[in-house]
Design a protein around this motif. Structure first.
Motif, PDB file in Angstrom:
ATOM      1  N   LEU A 104      22.158   8.328 -10.564  1.00  0.00           N
ATOM      2  CA  LEU A 104      22.374   7.298  -9.551  1.00  0.00           C
ATOM      3  C   LEU A 104      21.546   7.600  -8.311  1.00  0.00           C
ATOM      4  O   LEU A 104      21.103   8.731  -8.099  1.00  0.00           O
ATOM      5  CB  LEU A 104      23.859   7.215  -9.184  1.00  0.00           C
ATOM      6  N   ALA A 105      21.379   6.591  -7.472  1.00  0.00           N
ATOM      7  CA  ALA A 105      20.565   6.739  -6.266  1.00  0.00           C
ATOM      8  C   ALA A 105      21.149   7.786  -5.325  1.00  0.00           C
ATOM      9  O   ALA A 105      20.426   8.407  -4.558  1.00  0.00           O
ATOM     10  CB  ALA A 105      20.450   5.389  -5.564  1.00  0.00           C
ATOM     11  N   ASP A 106      22.460   8.014  -5.385  1.00  0.00           N
ATOM     12  CA  ASP A 106      23.065   9.014  -4.501  1.00  0.00           C
ATOM     13  C   ASP A 106      23.044  10.408  -5.129  1.00  0.00           C
ATOM     14  O   ASP A 106      23.687  11.331  -4.622  1.00  0.00           O
ATOM     15  CB  ASP A 106      24.493   8.605  -4.126  1.00  0.00           C
ATOM     16  N   GLY A 107      22.335  10.566  -6.258  1.00  0.00           N
ATOM     17  CA  GLY A 107      22.168  11.882  -6.850  1.00  0.00           C
ATOM     18  C   GLY A 107      23.165  12.199  -7.958  1.00  0.00           C
ATOM     19  O   GLY A 107      22.959  13.113  -8.746  1.00  0.00           O
ATOM     20  N   ARG A 108      24.263  11.448  -8.015  1.00  0.00           N
ATOM     21  CA  ARG A 108      25.254  11.697  -9.061  1.00  0.00           C
ATOM     22  C   ARG A 108      24.646  11.461 -10.450  1.00  0.00           C
ATOM     23  O   ARG A 108      23.778  10.602 -10.606  1.00  0.00           O
ATOM     24  CB  ARG A 108      26.426  10.725  -8.905  1.00  0.00           C
ATOM     25  N   GLU A 109      25.119  12.191 -11.438  1.00  0.00           N
ATOM     26  CA  GLU A 109      24.697  11.939 -12.816  1.00  0.00           C
ATOM     27  C   GLU A 109      25.904  11.572 -13.662  1.00  0.00           C
ATOM     28  O   GLU A 109      26.914  12.269 -13.639  1.00  0.00           O
ATOM     29  CB  GLU A 109      24.012  13.183 -13.397  1.00  0.00           C
ATOM     30  N   LEU A 110      25.805  10.463 -14.367  1.00  0.00           N
ATOM     31  CA  LEU A 110      26.891  10.035 -15.251  1.00  0.00           C
ATOM     32  C   LEU A 110      26.482  10.375 -16.683  1.00  0.00           C
ATOM     33  O   LEU A 110      25.502   9.829 -17.183  1.00  0.00           O
ATOM     34  CB  LEU A 110      27.120   8.523 -15.134  1.00  0.00           C
ATOM     35  N   PRO A 111      27.210  11.265 -17.350  1.00  0.00           N
ATOM     36  CA  PRO A 111      26.858  11.610 -18.730  1.00  0.00           C
ATOM     37  C   PRO A 111      26.934  10.369 -19.622  1.00  0.00           C
ATOM     38  O   PRO A 111      27.831   9.543 -19.450  1.00  0.00           O
ATOM     39  CB  PRO A 111      27.925  12.627 -19.142  1.00  0.00           C
ATOM     40  N   ALA A 112      25.991  10.237 -20.539  1.00  0.00           N
ATOM     41  CA  ALA A 112      25.954   9.045 -21.381  1.00  0.00           C
ATOM     42  C   ALA A 112      25.465   9.393 -22.781  1.00  0.00           C
ATOM     43  O   ALA A 112      24.425  10.023 -22.934  1.00  0.00           O
ATOM     44  CB  ALA A 112      25.034   7.994 -20.766  1.00  0.00           C
ATOM     45  N   ALA A 113      26.238   8.988 -23.782  1.00  0.00           N
ATOM     46  CA  ALA A 113      25.748   9.056 -25.158  1.00  0.00           C
ATOM     47  C   ALA A 113      24.942   7.790 -25.444  1.00  0.00           C
ATOM     48  O   ALA A 113      24.064   7.770 -26.299  1.00  0.00           O
ATOM     49  CB  ALA A 113      26.919   9.172 -26.122  1.00  0.00           C
ATOM     50  N   ALA A 114      25.279   6.723 -24.719  1.00  0.00           N
ATOM     51  CA  ALA A 114      24.550   5.461 -24.859  1.00  0.00           C
ATOM     52  C   ALA A 114      24.612   4.720 -23.538  1.00  0.00           C
ATOM     53  O   ALA A 114      25.546   4.909 -22.755  1.00  0.00           O
ATOM     54  CB  ALA A 114      25.167   4.599 -25.961  1.00  0.00           C
ATOM     55  N   VAL A 115      23.596   3.886 -23.321  1.00  0.00           N
ATOM     56  CA  VAL A 115      23.517   3.110 -22.074  1.00  0.00           C
ATOM     57  C   VAL A 115      23.208   1.666 -22.443  1.00  0.00           C
ATOM     58  O   VAL A 115      22.402   1.399 -23.340  1.00  0.00           O
ATOM     59  CB  VAL A 115      22.390   3.655 -21.164  1.00  0.00           C
ATOM     60  N   VAL A 116      23.874   0.728 -21.771  1.00  0.00           N
ATOM     61  CA  VAL A 116      23.490  -0.678 -21.905  1.00  0.00           C
ATOM     62  C   VAL A 116      22.995  -1.152 -20.543  1.00  0.00           C
ATOM     63  O   VAL A 116      23.704  -1.011 -19.541  1.00  0.00           O
ATOM     64  CB  VAL A 116      24.664  -1.556 -22.370  1.00  0.00           C
ATOM     65  N   VAL A 117      21.790  -1.675 -20.520  1.00  0.00           N
ATOM     66  CA  VAL A 117      21.227  -2.219 -19.291  1.00  0.00           C
ATOM     67  C   VAL A 117      21.524  -3.720 -19.295  1.00  0.00           C
ATOM     68  O   VAL A 117      21.009  -4.459 -20.134  1.00  0.00           O
ATOM     69  CB  VAL A 117      19.708  -1.956 -19.223  1.00  0.00           C
ATOM     70  N   GLY A 118      22.380  -4.145 -18.386  1.00  0.00           N
ATOM     71  CA  GLY A 118      22.774  -5.560 -18.318  1.00  0.00           C
ATOM     72  C   GLY A 118      22.442  -6.096 -16.944  1.00  0.00           C
ATOM     73  O   GLY A 118      23.330  -6.389 -16.147  1.00  0.00           O
ATOM     74  N   VAL A 119      21.153  -6.194 -16.660  1.00  0.00           N
ATOM     75  CA  VAL A 119      20.741  -6.561 -15.303  1.00  0.00           C
ATOM     76  C   VAL A 119      20.062  -7.926 -15.276  1.00  0.00           C
ATOM     77  O   VAL A 119      19.157  -8.169 -14.479  1.00  0.00           O
ATOM     78  CB  VAL A 119      19.832  -5.477 -14.671  1.00  0.00           C
ATOM     79  N   GLY A 120      20.515  -8.813 -16.154  1.00  0.00           N
ATOM     80  CA  GLY A 120      20.012 -10.176 -16.086  1.00  0.00           C
ATOM     81  C   GLY A 120      18.912 -10.457 -17.081  1.00  0.00           C
ATOM     82  O   GLY A 120      18.545  -9.595 -17.887  1.00  0.00           O
ATOM     83  N   ALA A 121      18.408 -11.680 -17.025  1.00  0.00           N
ATOM     84  CA  ALA A 121      17.427 -12.130 -18.012  1.00  0.00           C
ATOM     85  C   ALA A 121      16.255 -12.811 -17.323  1.00  0.00           C
ATOM     86  O   ALA A 121      16.388 -13.355 -16.231  1.00  0.00           O
ATOM     87  CB  ALA A 121      18.094 -13.092 -18.993  1.00  0.00           C
ATOM     88  N   THR A 122      15.110 -12.719 -17.983  1.00  0.00           N
ATOM     89  CA  THR A 122      13.872 -13.326 -17.494  1.00  0.00           C
ATOM     90  C   THR A 122      13.484 -14.449 -18.452  1.00  0.00           C
ATOM     91  O   THR A 122      13.481 -14.228 -19.663  1.00  0.00           O
ATOM     92  CB  THR A 122      12.722 -12.292 -17.545  1.00  0.00           C
ATOM     93  N   PRO A 123      13.136 -15.625 -17.947  1.00  0.00           N
ATOM     94  CA  PRO A 123      12.774 -16.706 -18.873  1.00  0.00           C
ATOM     95  C   PRO A 123      11.479 -16.390 -19.634  1.00  0.00           C
ATOM     96  O   PRO A 123      10.580 -15.763 -19.088  1.00  0.00           O
ATOM     97  CB  PRO A 123      12.588 -17.909 -17.950  1.00  0.00           C
ATOM     98  N   ASN A 124      11.426 -16.811 -20.893  1.00  0.00           N
ATOM     99  CA  ASN A 124      10.242 -16.578 -21.732  1.00  0.00           C
ATOM    100  C   ASN A 124       9.214 -17.680 -21.475  1.00  0.00           C
ATOM    101  O   ASN A 124       9.100 -18.636 -22.246  1.00  0.00           O
ATOM    102  CB  ASN A 124      10.631 -16.566 -23.209  1.00  0.00           C
ATOM    103  N   VAL A 125       8.487 -17.535 -20.372  1.00  0.00           N
ATOM    104  CA  VAL A 125       7.539 -18.587 -19.986  1.00  0.00           C
ATOM    105  C   VAL A 125       6.126 -18.043 -19.764  1.00  0.00           C
ATOM    106  O   VAL A 125       5.215 -18.809 -19.465  1.00  0.00           O
ATOM    107  CB  VAL A 125       8.019 -19.313 -18.708  1.00  0.00           C
TER     108      VAL A 125
END
Ligand code: FAD
Ligand code: FES
Lengths: 389, 109
Positions: A219-240
Motif C-alpha cells: 500500500l502507499a502507506d508502506g503496509r503490505e497485505l499478504p495475498a495468495a491471489a489478487v483481483v484488480v477491480g478498478v473499472g473498465a476502459t471502452p474498447n474503442v
C-alpha cells in the motif's frame, strides 16, 4: 439496408441482431466477436458463476429461438480498423466487410495496474477471466481485492462465501461514493464488515510484492497485505482504440446522440462502448449497465432502419448482488443531490433512499426492497419523451 | 390444495407469496385472483415483488412481463413461461391447487 455488420458479440451485439430482426429487417447480419465463445451473460461472472453455482451453459445468452436470427457469426475475429466513409470493417485476418450499416458494440475491458502481469493477479471481465479466477479461489486465500466498486464488492462477497480470508482496498475514503454518494456508499460498504471482509479505505496501492507469483500487495502507506491471489477491480476502459482515425468521433467512448447515431450516418454505437446523450440525465453518459446494453440496441436498430423512434427517457438502471443482499439503483445522481431514507432501516440492511434535486426525485437506491423500488423508480422526475423523425 | 391467506389479506393490486414445493405467487387483479410460480424463469427474482399492471406482472430485476392468465413472457430477457395454478376461494379463504403439469421450462405451452 441489405447488409449490416455488428462488431462485438456480447449482450449489446446479440441484442442488436435480435432488434433488427424484430423490426422486420431481412437483410444480411454479420456479427464479429474477438472472443471464441458464443455470447454469454457477464453479471453472473462475479456472482453465481464464480461461486461455482452456475455453469457455462447456464450463462449462455443465446436461446434456441436465436437460430432464426440467421446471423453469420465470425467468432474469434477481431475488428482492427474501420473506414467510416465506406462503412468497411477490417478484420485481423485481413478480410474487409463492407456493409450498409455498422453497429459498434465492442463493450469495455478491465483496467489494470502496473505489475498486473504477475501470476495470481487477476481482472474480471470475460468468461476466461472468471474460469481462471474460479480455479484460483479454489486454492484458498488470502485474497486481496483492489477497488471496492460493484465488481470488486461482488468478488469479495463470493470469495467470502467460499470461505476465503478477504481484504478489500479502496483508494477513496468511501467506497461507491461516485455512483451512490458518500452517505449511501458508506451504508452499502458496511456489508463487507458484516460478513468478515476487511475493508481498507483512503489508501492507494503502491505495487505488488513477488517475483513470478504475487505474495503481497504493498500500500502507499508502506503496509503490505499478504495475498495468495489478487483481483484488480478498478473499472473498465471502452474498447474503442481500433476506431482511431476512422472518422467516428471518440472521446472515452463512441460519441452518439440519443438515437445512438455516431457522427457518421449509418454507424451506430450501443452498450458499454457508447458515450450517448441520455435524455433522463440531460447529459452524455457511458453507462456500463446490463439494461442499457439491451435497451440501446432497440433504438439503434430503429434508427438504422429509418423507423420512427421514440427515444425513451427511462432512468438508467442497474443492480448488484452482494452478501445475499440485492441493491437496485435507478436514475442519475449528481454531487449536491440530497439523499434521504424513505423506508426501512439501514441497520437491517433493508431500506430505500431517494435522491432529490431542487425537490424533485432524481434517483432511487433500494437495498433488499425490490417491490418498493418498483414503485419509487416510477416516481422519478422523467422528462417528456421526444419523438424523432 | 395449499392454503394461502384470508381473502381480505389479499387486496386489489397486491400479491402474496406462499411456499410450496416451489414458491408460488398469488395476485389480485381487480378482484380476479391468479397464481403463478413465483420465481422468474430468467434468473433469481420473486415475481410477487414485481410491478402489477393489468394482467401483466413485471419482473423486478430485468423487467420481463409475464401474463398472469397464461404464464407466458411478453418479451425478453425471460423466454420461458412460468407455470400457472388454479386459485380456489372457499369460506373467505384463498387456496392454490398446484398445477401438476410437467411442463418443463423451455417447452412452450
Ligand atoms: C463481472 C461483471 C459483473 C457485472 N454485473 C452487473 C450487474 O450486476 N448489473 C448490471 O447492470 N451490470 C453488470 N455488469 C455490466 C454488464 O455486464 C455490461 O454492461 C454488459 O456486458 C455490456 O454489454 P456490451 O455488449 O455492451 O459489452 P461487453 O459485454 O463488454 O461485450 C463486448 C464484446 O465485444 C468484444 N470486442 C471488443 N473489441 C472487439 C473488436 N475490436 N473486435 C471484435 N470484438 C470485440 C469483446 O471481447 C466482448 O465480447 C457486469 C459486468 C461484469 C464484467
Ligand atoms: S430475473 Fe426476471 S427478467 Fe431477469
Amino acid at each position: 439496408m441489405r447488409a449490416i455488420t455488428v462488431v462485438g458479440a456480447s449482450l449489446a451485439g446479440l441484442s442488436a441482431a435480435r432488434a433488427l430482426r424484430a423490426q422486420s429487417y431481412d437483410g444480411r447480419i454479420v456479427v464479429i466477436g474477438d472472443e471464441p465463445h458464443q455470447p454469454y451473460d457477464r453479471p453472473p461472472l462475479s456472482k453465481d458463476f464464480l461461486a461455482g453455482k452456475a455453469t457455462v451453459e447456464d450463462i449462455a445468452l443465446s436461446t434456441p429461438d436465436d437460430a432464426a436470427l440467421d446471423v453469420d457469426w465470425r467468432l474469434g475475429h477481431k475488428a482492427v480498423g474501420l473506414d467510416a466513409a465506406r462503412r468497411a470493417v477490417r478484420l485481423d485476418s485481413g478480410e474487409e466487410l463492407v456493409s450498409d450499416g455498422v453497429v459498434l458494440a465492442t463493450g469495455a475491458r478491465a483496467r489494470t495496474l502496473p505489475g498486473s502481469a504477475l501470476t495470481g493477479v487477476h481482472t474480471l471481465r470475460s468468461l476466461d477471466d472468471a474460469l481462471a479466477l474460479r480455479a484460483e479461489l479454489a486454492e484458498g486465500g488470502p485474497l486481496v481485492v483492489i477497488g471496492a466498486g460493484f465488481i470488486g464488492a461482488e468478488v469479495a462477497s463470493t470469495a467470502r462465501s467460499l470461505g476465503l480470508d478477504v481484504t478489500v482496498v479502496e483508494a477513496l475514503p468511501t467506497p461507491l461514493a461516485g455512483p451512490l454518494g458518500p452517505e449511501m456508499g458508506a451504508l452499502v460498504a458496511a456489508l463487507h464488515l458484516d460478513h468478515g471482509t476487511r475493508l481498507v479505505t483512503g489508501v492507494g496501492v503502491a505495487g505488488f510484492v513477488g517475483e513470478e507469483r504475487v505474495r503481497a500487495v504493498r500500500l502507499a502507506d508502506g503496509r503490505e497485505l499478504p495475498a495468495a491471489a489478487v483481483v484488480v477491480g478498478v473499472g473498465a476502459t471502452p474498447n474503442v482504440d481500433w476506431l482511431a482515425g476512422s472518422g467516428v468521433g471518440v472521446d472515452g467512448g463512441v460519441l452518439t446522440d440519443a438515437r445512438c447515431v455516431t457522427e457518421v450516418p449509418g454507424i451506430v454505437a450501443v452498450g458499454d462502448c457508447a458515450l450517448s446523450y441520455n435524455r433522463f440525465a440531460g447529459a452524455v453518459l457511458r453507462l456500463e449497465h446490463w439494461t442499457n446494453a439491451v435497451q440501446q440496441p432497440e433504438i439503434a436498430a430503429a434508427t438504422l432502419l429509418g423507423r420512427r423512434v421514440e427515444v425513451r427517457s427511462a432512468a438508467p438502471y442497474f443492480w448488484s448482488d452482494q452478501y445475499g443482499v440485492r441493491l437496485q439503483f435507478a436514475g442519475h445522481r449528481r454531487p449536491g443531490d440530497v439523499v434521504g431514507i424513505v423506508e426501512g432501516d439501514p441497520a437491517d440492511r433493508s431500506f430505500a433512499a431517494v435522491y432529490r434535486r431542487g425537490g424533485h426525485p432524481v434517483a432511487v437506491l433500494a437495498v433488499n426492497q425490490p417491490k418498493l423500488f418498483g414503485r419509487l423508480r416510477r416516481e422519478l422526475a422523467v422528462p417528456e419523451p421526444e419523438v424523432v423523425r | 390444495m395449499i392454503p394461502v391467506c384470508a381473502v381480505r389479506d389479499l387486496p386489489v393490486g397486491e400479491a402474496v407469496r406462499v411456499e410450496a414445493d416451489v414458491p408460488i405467487a398469488v395476485f389480485n387483479v381487480d378482484g380476479e385472483l391468479y397464481a403463478i410460480d413465483d420465481t422468474c424463469t430468467h434468473q433469481d427474482a420473486s415475481l410477487a415483488d414485481g410491478w402489477l399492471e393489468g394482467c401483466l406482472i413485471e419482473c423486478p430485476l430485468h423487467a420481463t412481463c409475464f401474463d398472469l392468465r397464461t404464464g407466458n413472457p411478453t418479451g425478453p430477457p425471460a423466454k420461458k413461461p412460468v407455470r400457472t395454478h388454479e386459485v380456489v376461494v372457499e369460506n373467505d379463504h384463498v387456496y392454490v391447487r398446484v398445477s401438476t403439469s410437467i411442463l418443463q421450462h423451455g417447452d412452450v405451452a
